[in-house]
Design a protein around this motif. Structure first.
Motif, PDB file in Angstrom:
ATOM      1  N   CYS A   1      75.845  24.871  82.554  1.00  0.00           N
ATOM      2  CA  CYS A   1      76.174  23.621  81.861  1.00  0.00           C
ATOM      3  C   CYS A   1      76.175  22.438  82.829  1.00  0.00           C
ATOM      4  O   CYS A   1      76.354  22.598  84.030  1.00  0.00           O
ATOM      5  N   GLN A   2      75.975  21.263  82.275  1.00  0.00           N
ATOM      6  CA  GLN A   2      76.077  20.047  83.067  1.00  0.00           C
ATOM      7  C   GLN A   2      77.087  19.110  82.408  1.00  0.00           C
ATOM      8  O   GLN A   2      77.589  19.378  81.319  1.00  0.00           O
ATOM      9  N   LYS A   3      77.403  18.023  83.084  1.00  0.00           N
ATOM     10  CA  LYS A   3      78.359  17.068  82.532  1.00  0.00           C
ATOM     11  C   LYS A   3      77.827  16.493  81.218  1.00  0.00           C
ATOM     12  O   LYS A   3      76.629  16.289  81.051  1.00  0.00           O
ATOM     13  N   GLY A   4      78.764  16.224  80.304  1.00  0.00           N
ATOM     14  CA  GLY A   4      78.397  15.721  78.989  1.00  0.00           C
ATOM     15  C   GLY A   4      78.224  14.218  78.947  1.00  0.00           C
ATOM     16  O   GLY A   4      78.380  13.512  79.956  1.00  0.00           O
ATOM     17  N   PRO A   5      77.938  13.668  77.744  1.00  0.00           N
ATOM     18  CA  PRO A   5      77.667  12.228  77.592  1.00  0.00           C
ATOM     19  C   PRO A   5      78.869  11.342  77.898  1.00  0.00           C
ATOM     20  O   PRO A   5      78.712  10.143  78.127  1.00  0.00           O
ATOM     21  N   TRP A   6      80.074  11.919  77.907  1.00  0.00           N
ATOM     22  CA  TRP A   6      81.275  11.152  78.258  1.00  0.00           C
ATOM     23  C   TRP A   6      81.107  10.481  79.619  1.00  0.00           C
ATOM     24  O   TRP A   6      81.534   9.351  79.826  1.00  0.00           O
ATOM     25  N   TYR A   7      80.469  11.169  80.550  1.00  0.00           N
ATOM     26  CA  TYR A   7      80.305  10.642  81.906  1.00  0.00           C
ATOM     27  C   TYR A   7      79.324   9.477  81.935  1.00  0.00           C
ATOM     28  O   TYR A   7      79.415   8.603  82.798  1.00  0.00           O
ATOM     29  N   VAL A   8      78.372   9.477  80.998  1.00  0.00           N
ATOM     30  CA  VAL A   8      77.465   8.337  80.886  1.00  0.00           C
ATOM     31  C   VAL A   8      78.246   7.121  80.425  1.00  0.00           C
ATOM     32  O   VAL A   8      78.033   6.001  80.892  1.00  0.00           O
ATOM     33  N   GLY A   9      79.203   7.358  79.509  1.00  0.00           N
ATOM     34  CA  GLY A   9      80.006   6.259  78.992  1.00  0.00           C
ATOM     35  C   GLY A   9      80.888   5.621  80.044  1.00  0.00           C
ATOM     36  O   GLY A   9      80.981   4.394  80.124  1.00  0.00           O
ATOM     37  N   ILE A  10      81.558   6.448  80.883  1.00  0.00           N
ATOM     38  CA  ILE A  10      82.464   5.863  81.876  1.00  0.00           C
ATOM     39  C   ILE A  10      81.705   5.115  82.967  1.00  0.00           C
ATOM     40  O   ILE A  10      82.281   4.282  83.667  1.00  0.00           O
ATOM     41  N   HIS A  11      80.397   5.394  83.087  1.00  0.00           N
ATOM     42  CA  HIS A  11      79.598   4.656  84.071  1.00  0.00           C
ATOM     43  C   HIS A  11      79.455   3.202  83.671  1.00  0.00           C
ATOM     44  O   HIS A  11      79.250   2.329  84.516  1.00  0.00           O
TER      45      HIS A  11
END
Length: 562
Positions: free
Chosen positions: A160-170
């Motif tokens: 697994c990789q990091k989810g879309p949440w991490y795109v949002g916090i960027h």
């Protein structure tokens, strides 16, 4: 040219039928390629302009009537798209067999108010009690209450990789401007993590000890001065001052000077205010792109941080000035990765936010729980007296770690009851899907599914911690194999897990142990009569980290004066 077609016995204009077909086709395209607001905006208005021109040039319509007709057709496209998406998510979606609230199956927008109010972890906990261990909490999102899933989605061998949440916090800044935390690509994250690891090695942590001692002593002195004057203090605010002043100094060589001033720094206030929006934007990642075009106080913080970091670089290397930032200037020898300036700024912001918030929250909540459990406080003091002696500062990091099991039990039990990151962090399954064990049953999670494990729910599940999972009992951490009905250490996950877990975990324990031990040995912390423990507990909000929305006013009495 024929302007109408027969559709199920009805005479339908060709452009209306085409709009329905475009809406259905758009669903297929958007299901494969997730367009962000700027892209959608461009596609939408370009299509409106092209068709308006066609109606004017080819069909001789006036500009006004052409615009009205085109906009009307665009609404048909959008309505068809929404109907198609709704039907797909309810009837044909790969997660349709998993239970969950109807609203969550349809869209993440239904939880915006929940996120704004800091209630996500409570909401998810309620859904698990209603639907079971696997809950569909979004159109393509599952929350799974099983400790084995933590390693399955976050361990070193997990696909697994990091989810879309991490795109949002960027925040939609684009380019090489991610922090370590928001870096999704595994190879890039591994290279950056190796650089960060050097800043949290045993040697590096040893070099930070003097700064931790200095800030802890400053905290004690400032509080002592106010105790002698009989002042009423919001003790959790002082934990916040301590956390940020220490993390600023250890992280990038700058103190916010909140301990000396006794008030919150305006830049920290900006961070605190912006935290309330992180959960919303991060769970609807495409909003982060829109936020960049709105008035954003975080931009002022970034300007200030740029200035601070430039001064820090001028001050010298890690040999001259040991802090985490000095290590981030190095290059990863294995891959050749070297941080860009924008990445360094994002990493410094990460240190200030995640580093200071989590440790100050845990410290403040430890003081809260001890104030409500005087028997626990007395046991802790007895242990510290035995190890260090009465009236002697608790200043040895090794002794606090290895010779003070009850101190560590107090800290761990506080984090079990009130995890600093209550919702857990999400991962996304690979294109091949993922097989996991949930309460002994083999479950296949479909491809590209966002998965998270609900930390708060796990921490209070009687299957993992019994007896009395909702009671504050530090004793459960001592000889738990003998005395506890259930004690599942794998379910304890306050700092996340695996290669993407909290890199500052050891540093956090060091500062919390030192500060807490010296605070309880120096002061009697007495909440005022107006303080309401239940309101304080109910006011703990989940906004990525746990925020204390209710204050804890106390009076302090110096113990040696008794």
């Amino acid at each position: 040219m024929k302007n109408h077609i027969d559709l199920l016995g009805h005479d339908v204009p060709v452009d209306v039928a085409a709009s329905v077909l475009i809406g259905l086709s758009a669903h297929i395209v958007l299901n494969r390629f997730e367009l962000w607001p700027k892209q959608l905006f461009t596609v939408y208005w370009a299509s409106v302009a092209i068709y308006t021109r066609h109606l004017v040039a080819e069909q001789g319509q006036s500009l006004a009537s052409a615009i009205v007709r085109t906009l009307g057709l665009s609404y048909i496209v959008i309505a068809t798209l929404l109907v198609s998406v709704t039907a797909h998510r309810l009837l044909f979606h790969r997660l349709r067999r998993f239970p969950g609230p109807l609203s969550c199956k349809l869209t993440k927008w239904t939880t915006v108010s929940t996120d704004l109010n800091g209630l996500r972890s409570r909401f998810v906990d309620q859904q698990h009690k209603k639907y079971g261990d696997i809950v569909r909490t979004g159109p393509r999102e599952l929350s799974i209450n099983d400790p084995s899933v933590i390693s399955a989605i976050g361990g070193g061998n997990s696909p697994c990789q990091k989810g879309p949440w991490y795109v949002g916090i960027h925040g939609g800044k684009g380019g090489r401007s991610h922090s370590l935390h928001s870096t999704v690509n595994k190879e890039d994250h591994a290279a950056r993590r190796r650089i960060w690891d050097a800043g949290f090695s045993q040697k590096a942590l040893k070099s930070y000890e003097s700064e931790i001692h200095t800030k802890t002593q400053q905290l004690i002195e400032e509080l002592s001065s106010r105790a002698r004057k009989g002042q009423v203090l919001n003790i959790d605010d002082w934990c916040l001052f301590f956390g940020y002043d220490l993390m600023g100094a250890v992280g990038f060589g700058t103190s916010f000077d909140m301990l000396s001033k006794g008030v919150i720094d305006k830049n920290v206030e900006i961070l605190e205010t912006s935290m309330a929006h992180i959960m919303v934007v991060s769970n609807l990642p495409y909003l982060s792109e829109l936020v960049r075009y709105l008035p954003n106080p975080m931009k002022d913080f970034e300007v200030w941080l740029n200035m601070v970091l430039k001064k820090r670089i001028e001050s010298g290397t890690k040999e001259d000035y040991p802090d985490v930032f000095a290590f981030l200037l190095d290059e990863d020898k294995q891959s050749g990765w070297k941080h860009t300036w924008e990445e360094l700024v994002s990493d410094a912001m990460l240190m200030a936010l995640a580093g200071a918030e989590t440790s100050s929250t845990v410290l403040g909540l430890c003081l809260f729980t001890l104030s409500q459990h005087p028997d626990v406080l007395q046991k802790l003091r007895d242990e510290l007296d035995d190890v260090f002696g009465k009236g002697v500062p608790c200043d040895d990091f090794d002794d606090l770690n290895k010779k003070c099991p009850y101190l560590n039990a107090v800290i761990n039990e506080t984090m079990r009851m009130y995890p600093p990151i209550a919702s857990g962090l999400q991962k996304e399954t690979p294109a091949s899907g993922l097989q996991v064990q949930v309460q002994g049953k083999q479950i296949v999670i479909p491809p590209h599914t966002v998965v998270h494990t609900p930390t708060m729910t796990m921490h209070r599940d009687p299957r993992y911690f019994s007896p009395e999972p909702n009671a504050y009992r530090p004793e459960r951490w001592l000889d738990h194999h003998k005395n506890e009905e259930r004690f599942e250490i794998k379910a304890f996950n306050p700092f996340s897990f695996g290669p993407t877990g909290c890199i500052g975990k050891t540093l956090a324990y060091m500062e919390i142990r030192l500060a807490l031990a010296n605070l309880v040995q120096t002061f009697d912390v007495k909440p005022t009569k107006e303080f309401n423990a239940k309101e304080f507990e109910d006011g703990l909000l989940d906004i990525f980290t746990t925020k204390r929305s209710k204050k804890m006013p106390v009076t302090l009495e110096l113990r040696q004066q008794k």
